[in-house]
Design a protein around this motif. Sequence first.
Motif, PDB file in Angstrom:
ATOM      1  N   SER A  65      -3.412 -11.442 -11.740  1.00 14.40           N
ATOM      2  CA  SER A  65      -2.788 -10.138 -12.037  1.00 14.40           C
ATOM      3  C   SER A  65      -3.679  -8.993 -11.570  1.00 14.40           C
ATOM      4  O   SER A  65      -3.195  -7.979 -11.066  1.00 14.40           O
ATOM      5  CB  SER A  65      -2.534 -10.014 -13.542  1.00 14.40           C
ATOM      6  OG  SER A  65      -1.504 -10.892 -13.923  1.00 14.40           O
ATOM      7  N   ARG A  77     -13.743  -2.030  -5.198  1.00 15.15           N
ATOM      8  CA  ARG A  77     -12.443  -2.520  -5.692  1.00 15.15           C
ATOM      9  C   ARG A  77     -11.362  -2.341  -4.621  1.00 15.15           C
ATOM     10  O   ARG A  77     -11.573  -2.736  -3.495  1.00 15.15           O
ATOM     11  CB  ARG A  77     -12.067  -1.818  -7.014  1.00 15.15           C
ATOM     12  CG  ARG A  77     -12.822  -2.510  -8.147  1.00 15.15           C
ATOM     13  CD  ARG A  77     -12.202  -2.571  -9.483  1.00 15.15           C
ATOM     14  NE  ARG A  77     -10.792  -2.567  -9.669  1.00 15.15           N
ATOM     15  CZ  ARG A  77     -10.115  -3.580 -10.217  1.00 15.15           C
ATOM     16  NH1 ARG A  77     -10.754  -4.686 -10.550  1.00 15.15           N
ATOM     17  NH2 ARG A  77      -8.826  -3.488 -10.440  1.00 15.15           N
ATOM     18  N   HIS A  78     -10.247  -1.696  -4.970  1.00 20.70           N
ATOM     19  CA  HIS A  78      -9.127  -1.713  -4.005  1.00 20.70           C
ATOM     20  C   HIS A  78      -9.460  -0.994  -2.700  1.00 20.70           C
ATOM     21  O   HIS A  78      -8.912  -1.310  -1.652  1.00 20.70           O
ATOM     22  CB  HIS A  78      -7.851  -1.157  -4.648  1.00 20.70           C
ATOM     23  CG  HIS A  78      -7.898   0.289  -4.991  1.00 20.70           C
ATOM     24  ND1 HIS A  78      -8.406   0.757  -6.182  1.00 20.70           N
ATOM     25  CD2 HIS A  78      -7.502   1.376  -4.296  1.00 20.70           C
ATOM     26  CE1 HIS A  78      -8.310   2.067  -6.211  1.00 20.70           C
ATOM     27  NE2 HIS A  78      -7.764   2.482  -5.084  1.00 20.70           N
ATOM     28  N   TRP A 101      -5.316  -2.807   0.675  1.00 21.35           N
ATOM     29  CA  TRP A 101      -4.706  -2.826  -0.659  1.00 21.35           C
ATOM     30  C   TRP A 101      -3.330  -2.163  -0.653  1.00 21.35           C
ATOM     31  O   TRP A 101      -2.359  -2.701  -1.186  1.00 21.35           O
ATOM     32  CB  TRP A 101      -5.639  -2.133  -1.655  1.00 21.35           C
ATOM     33  CG  TRP A 101      -5.033  -1.928  -2.998  1.00 21.35           C
ATOM     34  CD1 TRP A 101      -4.577  -0.758  -3.528  1.00 21.35           C
ATOM     35  CD2 TRP A 101      -4.806  -2.927  -4.009  1.00 21.35           C
ATOM     36  NE1 TRP A 101      -4.081  -0.948  -4.790  1.00 21.35           N
ATOM     37  CE2 TRP A 101      -4.210  -2.280  -5.109  1.00 21.35           C
ATOM     38  CE3 TRP A 101      -5.041  -4.300  -4.077  1.00 21.35           C
ATOM     39  CZ2 TRP A 101      -3.849  -2.950  -6.267  1.00 21.35           C
ATOM     40  CZ3 TRP A 101      -4.673  -4.973  -5.239  1.00 21.35           C
ATOM     41  CH2 TRP A 101      -4.086  -4.302  -6.314  1.00 21.35           C
ATOM     42  N   LYS A 102      -3.263  -0.997  -0.036  1.00 20.02           N
ATOM     43  CA  LYS A 102      -1.970  -0.285  -0.030  1.00 20.02           C
ATOM     44  C   LYS A 102      -0.927  -1.088   0.746  1.00 20.02           C
ATOM     45  O   LYS A 102       0.259  -1.076   0.407  1.00 20.02           O
ATOM     46  CB  LYS A 102      -2.131   1.130   0.533  1.00 20.02           C
ATOM     47  CG  LYS A 102      -3.050   1.964  -0.339  1.00 20.02           C
ATOM     48  CD  LYS A 102      -2.503   3.318  -0.722  1.00 20.02           C
ATOM     49  CE  LYS A 102      -3.371   3.876  -1.836  1.00 20.02           C
ATOM     50  NZ  LYS A 102      -3.402   5.287  -1.999  1.00 20.02           N
ATOM     51  N   MET A 122       0.332  -3.666  -1.636  1.00 21.96           N
ATOM     52  CA  MET A 122       1.232  -3.070  -2.636  1.00 21.96           C
ATOM     53  C   MET A 122       2.581  -2.712  -2.020  1.00 21.96           C
ATOM     54  O   MET A 122       3.635  -2.928  -2.609  1.00 21.96           O
ATOM     55  CB  MET A 122       0.585  -1.814  -3.255  1.00 21.96           C
ATOM     56  CG  MET A 122      -0.600  -2.097  -4.145  1.00 21.96           C
ATOM     57  SD  MET A 122      -0.180  -3.053  -5.633  1.00 21.96           S
ATOM     58  CE  MET A 122      -0.881  -4.634  -5.251  1.00 21.96           C
ATOM     59  N   ASP A 145       6.213  -4.152  -3.080  1.00 21.97           N
ATOM     60  CA  ASP A 145       7.372  -3.293  -3.400  1.00 21.97           C
ATOM     61  C   ASP A 145       8.611  -3.763  -2.638  1.00 21.97           C
ATOM     62  O   ASP A 145       9.731  -3.687  -3.124  1.00 21.97           O
ATOM     63  CB  ASP A 145       7.096  -1.831  -3.016  1.00 21.97           C
ATOM     64  CG  ASP A 145       6.189  -1.126  -4.018  1.00 21.97           C
ATOM     65  OD1 ASP A 145       6.032  -1.642  -5.135  1.00 21.97           O
ATOM     66  OD2 ASP A 145       5.646  -0.056  -3.666  1.00 21.97           O
ATOM     67  N   ARG A 186       9.558  -7.746  -3.993  1.00 17.29           N
ATOM     68  CA  ARG A 186       9.952  -8.049  -5.377  1.00 17.29           C
ATOM     69  C   ARG A 186      11.470  -8.017  -5.594  1.00 17.29           C
ATOM     70  O   ARG A 186      11.989  -8.863  -6.337  1.00 17.29           O
ATOM     71  CB  ARG A 186       9.196  -7.129  -6.352  1.00 17.29           C
ATOM     72  CG  ARG A 186       7.770  -7.618  -6.537  1.00 17.29           C
ATOM     73  CD  ARG A 186       6.895  -6.681  -7.336  1.00 17.29           C
ATOM     74  NE  ARG A 186       5.526  -7.224  -7.446  1.00 17.29           N
ATOM     75  CZ  ARG A 186       4.474  -6.505  -7.730  1.00 17.29           C
ATOM     76  NH1 ARG A 186       4.581  -5.204  -7.970  1.00 17.29           N
ATOM     77  NH2 ARG A 186       3.282  -7.067  -7.807  1.00 17.29           N
ATOM     78  N   ASN A 232       9.093   1.636  -6.075  1.00 14.04           N
ATOM     79  CA  ASN A 232       8.125   0.909  -6.894  1.00 14.04           C
ATOM     80  C   ASN A 232       8.660   0.652  -8.316  1.00 14.04           C
ATOM     81  O   ASN A 232       8.609  -0.483  -8.819  1.00 14.04           O
ATOM     82  CB  ASN A 232       6.828   1.728  -6.931  1.00 14.04           C
ATOM     83  CG  ASN A 232       5.719   1.080  -7.722  1.00 14.04           C
ATOM     84  OD1 ASN A 232       5.303   1.583  -8.755  1.00 14.04           O
ATOM     85  ND2 ASN A 232       5.233  -0.052  -7.255  1.00 14.04           N
ATOM     86  N   GLY A 241       3.622 -11.182  -9.132  1.00 13.25           N
ATOM     87  CA  GLY A 241       3.397 -10.187 -10.177  1.00 13.25           C
ATOM     88  C   GLY A 241       4.082 -10.661 -11.444  1.00 13.25           C
ATOM     89  O   GLY A 241       5.311 -10.573 -11.551  1.00 13.25           O
ATOM     90  N   ARG A 249       3.957   2.876 -16.456  1.00 11.65           N
ATOM     91  CA  ARG A 249       3.128   3.927 -15.839  1.00 11.65           C
ATOM     92  C   ARG A 249       4.016   5.022 -15.259  1.00 11.65           C
ATOM     93  O   ARG A 249       3.675   6.199 -15.316  1.00 11.65           O
ATOM     94  CB  ARG A 249       2.250   3.342 -14.740  1.00 11.65           C
ATOM     95  CG  ARG A 249       0.999   2.671 -15.282  1.00 11.65           C
ATOM     96  CD  ARG A 249       0.150   2.176 -14.140  1.00 11.65           C
ATOM     97  NE  ARG A 249      -1.018   1.466 -14.623  1.00 11.65           N
ATOM     98  CZ  ARG A 249      -1.867   0.801 -13.831  1.00 11.65           C
ATOM     99  NH1 ARG A 249      -1.663   0.768 -12.526  1.00 11.65           N
ATOM    100  NH2 ARG A 249      -2.913   0.191 -14.332  1.00 11.65           N
TER     101      ARG A 249
END
Length: 379
Positions: A132, A177-178, A232-233, A236, A240, A243, A313, A364, A375
């Motif tokens: 996760s 990190r990312h 990372w982007k 993501m 998006d 999913r 998203n 995810g 969020r």
Amino acid sequence: MVDFSLSEEQLFIQKLARDFARNEMAPVAAEYDREAKFPWPVVRKAFEVGLLSTIVPEENGGAGADALTECIIAEELFSGCAGMGTTILANNLALAPIVIGGSPEQKVRFLQPFTEKPILSSFCLTEPGAGSDAAGLRTRAVREGDHYILNGVKRFITNGGVASQYTVFATTDPALRHKGIIALVVPADTPGISVGKEEDKMGQRASNTTEVIFEDVAVPVENRLGAEGTGWKLAMRTLDGSRPGIAASALGIARAAMDAAVQYAKERQQFGRPLAAFQSIQFMLADMAIKVETARLMVWKAAWLRDQGLPNNFESSISKAYATDIAMQVTTDAVQIFGGYGYTKDFPVEKYMRDAKLMQIYEGANQIQRIVISRHLLK
Ligand code: COS
């Protein structure tokens, strides 16, 4: 204006995928599930009819399917067999970062081969310590001249043991990190790559899920998608896009379970009447239909937004969480309607239930989708 009608092309591909699921997948689904066999014959046939790697753009020789068309295909394929569906659709997931972030030259090199032969690819993000928390990945890419030296382990990789090409997310500096993550396209025959443990799964057993291990793997810098720090982007944005497809896949399992339950309720006699004559069963079937139909609305909305180039998203995560949760409920109720027979392997509903469980976990976990959704509400 809102329009739920499908184009002629979409109707054509929907029928193609439905017939494929019915004729090529469903009849052998139980056997592949029981023996956890990899469905190469089905993969090859999917390629022949044009259902493999559908995400590859037309200019690279592919079908260039949009997000809604991908969802239509996913729903149909998963109604036939979720394990085989995952095998086929994982290819699109792995190729999506190249479609989104690859240069024209990279698209030719890394996408075109998928239109020429039935080969597979894997999306390598998850690690033993980073599921996760994907930004906490540890696979290391150290730049040495015009190469990155890749070291690390990826886990739960769909098609990991059968892929010809990996899309690998690695970090140039874990402390960032990312912001330290890059995406690399790595041919599977690059020295230093090995396939680790193959998972013995509860469901979706026709799909291949393995570890992929990278030991001092030299990857040319020209195989990096986008600039350093943009991986990372890219991941993501890929998720998006994918999913809603996962949501549609879950919908396919739920629909298959509902259809089986309806059929069984009409045939099975108890107390001198078919099960379908009892209101308790009618209401269960009605609730299945409510869930399947509302899930499809959300799936189509999330996919439509993507196709309009609009942010999705929020809707993408809602579709994924909702459709996969209802798939679990519908398949569980289908087993209940079948009663004792539903709990046996003589009928397909126990497989639907096992297959549905994974939908709530992969791409995810649904808790992650709820983090994303909340969020948006709270920002
Ligand atoms: N599109 C573009 N950018 C996004 C984004 C999206 N959908 N989601 C997040 N970002 C950006 C954020 O805007 C932030 O950017 P800045 O640093 O410029 O502000 C950055 O990414 C980090 O985002 P965030 O702080 O939300 O990161 P977290 O570590 O909290 O993680 C979640 C976010 C939980 C959403 C992410 O880790 C995730 O999706 N985890 C599940 C992974 C997964 O699906 N695994 C399955 C693998 S495929 S089978």
